[in-house]
Design a protein around this motif. Structure first.
Motif, PDB file in Angstrom:
ATOM      1  N   LEU A   4       0.830  -1.199   0.000  1.00 34.94           N
ATOM      2  CA  LEU A   4       0.000   0.000   0.000  1.00 34.94           C
ATOM      3  C   LEU A   4       0.867   1.252   0.000  1.00 34.94           C
ATOM      4  CD1 LEU A   4      -2.772  -0.741   2.629  1.00 34.94           C
ATOM      5  CD2 LEU A   4      -3.075  -0.577   0.183  1.00 34.94           C
ATOM      6  N   THR A   5       0.375   2.278  -0.663  1.00 37.78           N
ATOM      7  CA  THR A   5       1.019   3.596  -0.598  1.00 37.78           C
ATOM      8  C   THR A   5      -0.056   4.641  -0.321  1.00 37.78           C
ATOM      9  OG1 THR A   5       0.792   3.869  -2.996  1.00 37.78           O
ATOM     10  CG2 THR A   5       2.889   2.975  -2.181  1.00 37.78           C
ATOM     11  N   ASN A   6       0.296   5.646   0.456  1.00 45.84           N
ATOM     12  CA  ASN A   6      -0.585   6.792   0.738  1.00 45.84           C
ATOM     13  C   ASN A   6      -1.900   6.392   1.397  1.00 45.84           C
ATOM     14  OD1 ASN A   6       1.299   8.532  -0.491  1.00 45.84           O
ATOM     15  ND2 ASN A   6       0.417   8.105  -2.523  1.00 45.84           N
ATOM     16  N   PHE A   7      -1.871   5.320   2.192  1.00 43.70           N
ATOM     17  CA  PHE A   7      -3.071   4.944   2.946  1.00 43.70           C
ATOM     18  C   PHE A   7      -2.643   4.494   4.337  1.00 43.70           C
ATOM     19  CE2 PHE A   7      -6.164   1.900   4.572  1.00 43.70           C
ATOM     20  CZ  PHE A   7      -7.341   2.629   4.451  1.00 43.70           C
ATOM     21  N   SER A   8      -3.228   5.111   5.359  1.00 40.48           N
ATOM     22  CA  SER A   8      -2.927   4.736   6.742  1.00 40.48           C
ATOM     23  C   SER A   8      -4.194   4.200   7.396  1.00 40.48           C
ATOM     24  CB  SER A   8      -2.398   5.941   7.520  1.00 40.48           C
ATOM     25  OG  SER A   8      -2.278   5.609   8.902  1.00 40.48           O
ATOM     26  N   ILE A   9      -4.155   2.954   7.826  1.00 41.02           N
ATOM     27  CA  ILE A   9      -5.325   2.339   8.451  1.00 41.02           C
ATOM     28  C   ILE A   9      -5.661   2.992   9.780  1.00 41.02           C
ATOM     29  CG2 ILE A   9      -4.031   0.566   9.705  1.00 41.02           C
ATOM     30  CD1 ILE A   9      -7.373  -0.043   7.896  1.00 41.02           C
ATOM     31  N   ASP A  10      -4.669   3.607  10.444  1.00 47.96           N
ATOM     32  CA  ASP A  10      -4.894   4.222  11.751  1.00 47.96           C
ATOM     33  C   ASP A  10      -5.292   5.693  11.661  1.00 47.96           C
ATOM     34  OD1 ASP A  10      -4.367   1.986  13.496  1.00 47.96           O
ATOM     35  OD2 ASP A  10      -2.276   2.146  12.859  1.00 47.96           O
ATOM     36  N   ALA A  11      -5.222   6.257  10.476  1.00 49.65           N
ATOM     37  CA  ALA A  11      -5.645   7.651  10.320  1.00 49.65           C
ATOM     38  C   ALA A  11      -7.166   7.726  10.466  1.00 49.65           C
ATOM     39  CB  ALA A  11      -5.227   8.177   8.954  1.00 49.65           C
ATOM     40  N   PRO A  12      -7.692   8.591  11.330  1.00 48.59           N
ATOM     41  CA  PRO A  12      -9.148   8.670  11.530  1.00 48.59           C
ATOM     42  C   PRO A  12      -9.885   9.001  10.232  1.00 48.59           C
ATOM     43  CG  PRO A  12      -7.975   9.943  13.210  1.00 48.59           C
ATOM     44  CD  PRO A  12      -6.975   9.570  12.170  1.00 48.59           C
ATOM     45  N   ARG A  13     -11.014   8.355  10.011  1.00 47.37           N
ATOM     46  CA  ARG A  13     -11.830   8.674   8.839  1.00 47.37           C
ATOM     47  C   ARG A  13     -12.465  10.041   8.983  1.00 47.37           C
ATOM     48  NH1 ARG A  13     -15.836   3.828   7.268  1.00 47.37           N
ATOM     49  NH2 ARG A  13     -16.186   5.245   5.515  1.00 47.37           N
ATOM     50  N   TRP A  14     -12.697  10.438  10.252  1.00 46.40           N
ATOM     51  CA  TRP A  14     -13.345  11.717  10.516  1.00 46.40           C
ATOM     52  C   TRP A  14     -12.478  12.521  11.476  1.00 46.40           C
ATOM     53  CZ3 TRP A  14     -15.954   6.967  11.041  1.00 46.40           C
ATOM     54  CH2 TRP A  14     -16.833   6.673   9.989  1.00 46.40           C
ATOM     55  N   ASP A  15     -12.565  13.836  11.370  1.00 45.60           N
ATOM     56  CA  ASP A  15     -11.749  14.729  12.182  1.00 45.60           C
ATOM     57  C   ASP A  15     -12.074  14.556  13.667  1.00 45.60           C
ATOM     58  OD1 ASP A  15     -10.282  16.727  13.305  1.00 45.60           O
ATOM     59  OD2 ASP A  15     -11.275  18.387  12.257  1.00 45.60           O
ATOM     60  N   GLN A  16     -11.095  14.065  14.441  1.00 45.81           N
ATOM     61  CA  GLN A  16     -11.310  13.801  15.863  1.00 45.81           C
ATOM     62  C   GLN A  16     -11.163  15.044  16.735  1.00 45.81           C
ATOM     63  OE1 GLN A  16     -12.339  10.437  17.048  1.00 45.81           O
ATOM     64  NE2 GLN A  16     -12.851  10.843  14.915  1.00 45.81           N
ATOM     65  N   ASN A  17     -10.875  16.182  16.105  1.00 48.51           N
ATOM     66  CA  ASN A  17     -10.815  17.437  16.854  1.00 48.51           C
ATOM     67  C   ASN A  17     -12.163  18.142  16.922  1.00 48.51           C
ATOM     68  OD1 ASN A  17      -7.986  17.371  17.432  1.00 48.51           O
ATOM     69  ND2 ASN A  17      -7.577  17.923  15.298  1.00 48.51           N
ATOM     70  N   THR A  18     -13.165  17.595  16.222  1.00 42.84           N
ATOM     71  CA  THR A  18     -14.512  18.184  16.252  1.00 42.84           C
ATOM     72  C   THR A  18     -15.490  17.180  16.851  1.00 42.84           C
ATOM     73  OG1 THR A  18     -15.197  17.359  14.065  1.00 42.84           O
ATOM     74  CG2 THR A  18     -13.972  19.437  14.130  1.00 42.84           C
ATOM     75  N   PHE A  19     -16.537  17.700  17.484  1.00 46.95           N
ATOM     76  CA  PHE A  19     -17.545  16.816  18.081  1.00 46.95           C
ATOM     77  C   PHE A  19     -18.215  15.965  17.008  1.00 46.95           C
ATOM     78  CE2 PHE A  19     -22.047  16.101  19.117  1.00 46.95           C
ATOM     79  CZ  PHE A  19     -21.906  15.290  20.231  1.00 46.95           C
ATOM     80  N   LEU A  20     -18.552  16.571  15.870  1.00 43.48           N
ATOM     81  CA  LEU A  20     -19.241  15.826  14.813  1.00 43.48           C
ATOM     82  C   LEU A  20     -18.374  14.696  14.277  1.00 43.48           C
ATOM     83  CD1 LEU A  20     -21.793  15.593  13.130  1.00 43.48           C
ATOM     84  CD2 LEU A  20     -20.800  17.210  11.485  1.00 43.48           C
ATOM     85  N   GLY A  21     -17.086  14.967  14.113  1.00 43.32           N
ATOM     86  CA  GLY A  21     -16.184  13.916  13.641  1.00 43.32           C
ATOM     87  C   GLY A  21     -16.091  12.769  14.632  1.00 43.32           C
ATOM     88  N   ARG A  22     -15.995  13.112  15.918  1.00 35.41           N
ATOM     89  CA  ARG A  22     -15.942  12.055  16.949  1.00 35.41           C
ATOM     90  C   ARG A  22     -17.262  11.301  17.005  1.00 35.41           C
ATOM     91  NH1 ARG A  22     -13.419  16.350  19.730  1.00 35.41           N
ATOM     92  NH2 ARG A  22     -15.235  16.738  21.067  1.00 35.41           N
ATOM     93  N   LEU A  23     -18.385  12.006  16.809  1.00 35.71           N
ATOM     94  CA  LEU A  23     -19.700  11.353  16.850  1.00 35.71           C
ATOM     95  C   LEU A  23     -19.811  10.307  15.738  1.00 35.71           C
ATOM     96  CD1 LEU A  23     -22.484  11.279  18.208  1.00 35.71           C
ATOM     97  CD2 LEU A  23     -23.235  13.026  16.578  1.00 35.71           C
ATOM     98  N   LYS A  24     -19.372  10.642  14.537  1.00 37.39           N
ATOM     99  CA  LYS A  24     -19.408   9.675  13.423  1.00 37.39           C
ATOM    100  C   LYS A  24     -18.522   8.471  13.750  1.00 37.39           C
ATOM    101  CE  LYS A  24     -20.298  13.089   9.777  1.00 37.39           C
ATOM    102  NZ  LYS A  24     -19.735  13.785   8.583  1.00 37.39           N
ATOM    103  N   HIS A  25     -17.362   8.743  14.342  1.00 35.04           N
ATOM    104  CA  HIS A  25     -16.435   7.663  14.702  1.00 35.04           C
ATOM    105  C   HIS A  25     -17.071   6.716  15.719  1.00 35.04           C
ATOM    106  CE1 HIS A  25     -12.772   5.621  15.980  1.00 35.04           C
ATOM    107  NE2 HIS A  25     -13.008   5.997  17.224  1.00 35.04           N
ATOM    108  N   PHE A  26     -17.692   7.273  16.753  1.00 35.93           N
ATOM    109  CA  PHE A  26     -18.237   6.408  17.804  1.00 35.93           C
ATOM    110  C   PHE A  26     -19.560   5.752  17.392  1.00 35.93           C
ATOM    111  CE2 PHE A  26     -15.198   8.629  20.586  1.00 35.93           C
ATOM    112  CZ  PHE A  26     -14.622   7.505  21.173  1.00 35.93           C
ATOM    113  N   PHE A  27     -20.338   6.373  16.522  1.00 42.22           N
ATOM    114  CA  PHE A  27     -21.488   5.668  15.951  1.00 42.22           C
ATOM    115  C   PHE A  27     -20.993   4.430  15.209  1.00 42.22           C
ATOM    116  CE2 PHE A  27     -24.752   9.120  16.319  1.00 42.22           C
ATOM    117  CZ  PHE A  27     -25.795   8.312  16.747  1.00 42.22           C
ATOM    118  N   ASN A  28     -19.831   4.545  14.602  1.00 41.64           N
ATOM    119  CA  ASN A  28     -19.266   3.447  13.828  1.00 41.64           C
ATOM    120  C   ASN A  28     -18.798   2.314  14.729  1.00 41.64           C
ATOM    121  OD1 ASN A  28     -18.327   2.307  11.290  1.00 41.64           O
ATOM    122  ND2 ASN A  28     -16.259   2.830  11.934  1.00 41.64           N
TER     123      ASN A  28
END
Length: 321
Positions: A4-28
């Motif tokens: 693989l190139t240019n893909f990190s499995i540990d990089a958050p799909r959503w911005d964890q610095n915002t409430f909405l991004g964390r909400l999408k992450h935890f719904f997941n």
């Protein structure tokens, strides 16, 4: 295997610095459907995540398959140790487990034996969840686990029984709120007691590149305080609003004819609240918590400044859930 190139499995799909991004992450990752996934599939997901971290994946693997594997991994494996968490302690089990216990606590609140039994069940469940989601870098002994469990259970029972007796002459709705008061009081004891090693010895703090810098008790206090607030917020809507709803519904004639269904109804309604409140409460604060260097203990701050100068303005740590 392909590289693989240019893909990190540990990089958050959503911005964890915002409430909405964390909400999408935890719904997941708190999706209760993941508790039905087999052990074999969880192990396959872990293997795929680990191979992806090494930069290699099986040919034909899509990005969506990688995201799903990471969802299963995050839902079932501890973020610090990578070990598989017990099923009941996972955040994805909060809805099915919590809805049953909450529903029965709200239904059977009138007699002392019922209060004692359901508060004991709830604190046993909470103790397992707290232990499972602790910061795994700080080990805790069986004796400390036992003391934390007994202390939290005693606090919940004392609060519930005391308020139950105090509200005998109060309006019926006030008595329905006793379970929430007991749960909130117990959370303030259970979580700090279960994670006491972090308060005694400090929690591991790192720089923005995840290089360990030392142990901080100040960071532990901040992280545990945020977890306590999150757990109380998680329980509040269901345990505060549901009694109001049931108080109104039970006045209707049809509800008086189906009293045997009151408990199952409360269980289902509690599940509806928890389905949304588990990810909302987990999203209130970032999982990777930060703390200004100036807020750390003087000795740790001096140690970091001696080694890194002014290059580390903030430290980071896993606050737990």
């Amino acid at each position: 295997m392909i590289r693989l190139t240019n893909f990190s499995i540990d990089a958050p799909r959503w911005d964890q610095n915002t409430f909405l991004g964390r909400l999408k992450h935890f719904f997941n990752i708190t999706d209760p459907r993941t508790v039905l996934v087999s052990e074999r599939e969880l192990d396959r997901a872990k293997a795929l995540v680990e191979s992806c971290r090494a930069g290699l994946v099986p040919p034909g693997t899509s990005q969506e398959q990688l995201f799903y594997a990471k969802k299963l991994y995050d839902s079932a494996f501890h973020p610090d140790s990578g070990e598989k968490m017990n099923l009941i302690g996972r955040m994805s089990f909060q809805v099915p487990g919590g809805m049953a216990i909450t529903g029965f606590m709200l239904q059977f609140y009138r007699t002392v034996p019922a209060v004692v039994f359901w508060q004991w069940v709830n604190q046993s469940f909470n103790a397992l969840v707290n232990y499972t989601n602790r910061n795994a870098a700080c080990p805790i002994s069986l004796t400390q686990i036992g003391v934390a469990y007994v202390t939290a259970t005693s606090t919940a029972l004392a609060t519930a029984i005391g308020l139950n007796l105090y509200t005998k002459r109060a309006p019926p709705l006030v008595a329905r709120w006793v379970p929430f008061a007991a749960v909130a009081a117990a959370n303030c004891v259970n979580i700090p007691m279960m994670r006491q090693q972090e308060l005694i010895n400090g929690i591991v703090v790192t720089d923005d590149k995840d290089c360990e810098l030392g142990h901080s008790r100040v960071a532990a206090v901040k992280g545990i305080t945020q977890v306590v607030i999150s757990r109380i917020v998680m329980a509040a809507p269901g345990m505060v609003l549901l009694p109001i709803l049931m108080e109104r519904l039970e006045k209707f004639p049809f509800m008086k004819r189906i009293q045997v269904l009151h408990a199952p109804l409360q269980v289902m309604l509690a599940g509806g609240f928890l389905l949304f409140m588990v990810p909302v409460a987990c999203s209130l604060f970032p999982q990777r918590c930060s703390l200004a260097l100036s807020s750390l203990e003087p000795e740790l701050r001096a140690s970091i400044q001696a080694k890194h100068g002014d290059c580390v303005p903030y430290v980071y740590f896993n606050k737990g859930l």
